[in-house]
Design a protein around this motif. Structure first.
Motif, PDB file in Angstrom:
ATOM      1  N   LYS A  35      22.507  33.895  19.460  1.00  0.00           N
ATOM      2  CA  LYS A  35      21.268  34.484  20.034  1.00  0.00           C
ATOM      3  C   LYS A  35      21.636  33.739  21.297  1.00  0.00           C
ATOM      4  O   LYS A  35      20.752  34.814  21.898  1.00  0.00           O
ATOM      5  CB  LYS A  35      20.714  34.310  19.200  1.00  0.00           C
ATOM      6  N   GLU A  71      24.935  30.890  14.683  1.00  0.00           N
ATOM      7  CA  GLU A  71      23.924  31.215  14.970  1.00  0.00           C
ATOM      8  C   GLU A  71      23.392  31.517  16.142  1.00  0.00           C
ATOM      9  O   GLU A  71      22.849  32.655  16.866  1.00  0.00           O
ATOM     10  CB  GLU A  71      22.708  31.698  13.459  1.00  0.00           C
ATOM     11  N   HIS A  77      27.711  27.510  10.773  1.00  0.00           N
ATOM     12  CA  HIS A  77      26.646  28.507  10.569  1.00  0.00           C
ATOM     13  C   HIS A  77      25.565  28.343  11.521  1.00  0.00           C
ATOM     14  O   HIS A  77      25.581  29.971  12.233  1.00  0.00           O
ATOM     15  CB  HIS A  77      26.111  28.738   9.073  1.00  0.00           C
ATOM     16  N   ASP A  78      24.622  27.368  11.556  1.00  0.00           N
ATOM     17  CA  ASP A  78      23.389  27.193  12.325  1.00  0.00           C
ATOM     18  C   ASP A  78      23.691  27.291  13.831  1.00  0.00           C
ATOM     19  O   ASP A  78      23.051  27.818  14.623  1.00  0.00           O
ATOM     20  CB  ASP A  78      23.010  25.908  12.369  1.00  0.00           C
ATOM     21  N   MET A  93      18.361  35.861   8.896  1.00  0.00           N
ATOM     22  CA  MET A  93      19.211  36.423  10.373  1.00  0.00           C
ATOM     23  C   MET A  93      20.068  37.809  11.050  1.00  0.00           C
ATOM     24  O   MET A  93      20.081  38.228   9.611  1.00  0.00           O
ATOM     25  CB  MET A  93      20.852  34.905  10.818  1.00  0.00           C
ATOM     26  N   ILE A 124      25.722  38.207  11.528  1.00  0.00           N
ATOM     27  CA  ILE A 124      26.415  37.799  10.369  1.00  0.00           C
ATOM     28  C   ILE A 124      27.825  38.393  10.346  1.00  0.00           C
ATOM     29  O   ILE A 124      28.687  37.295  10.025  1.00  0.00           O
ATOM     30  CB  ILE A 124      26.008  37.676   9.340  1.00  0.00           C
TER      31      ILE A 124
END
Length: 89
Positions: free
Chosen positions: A37, A33, A29-30, A1, A6
């Motif tokens: 995106k 992320e 977290h996933d 990533m 982050i």
């Protein structure tokens, strides 16, 4: 990533008052992320829409042509900078 994503996720974690680290909360977290995106992709899409709009504008004289070329180039520059900044393809 991408490192910038982050950093932004960690800042959001801190600003929201969460006490866990991103490494301790893999599902969150996933999700964050993926969300980041998607936002980056939306920004790219908006810039690409502006570029397409300029490409399709009717041009009546040399000034219009030059102005639209500048808009097209600037829109592409914005897309390139967003991709570079966030490390997306």
């Amino acid at each position: 990533m991408n490192e910038r994503i982050i950093e932004l996720m960690n800042q959001a974690n801190k600003d929201a008052g969460f006490t866990f680290s991103m490494d301790q909360a893999k599902p969150v977290h996933d999700l964050m992320e993926k969300f980041a995106k998607l936002i980056v992709q939306e920004c790219i899409n908006i810039s690409n829409e502006q570029k397409k709009w300029a490409e399709e504008m009717e041009e009546f004289n040399d000034h219009d042509i030059a102005w639209n070329q500048a808009r097209i180039q600037q829109s592409q520059h914005i897309v390139d900078k967003i991709k570079e900044h966030f490390g997306v393809e």
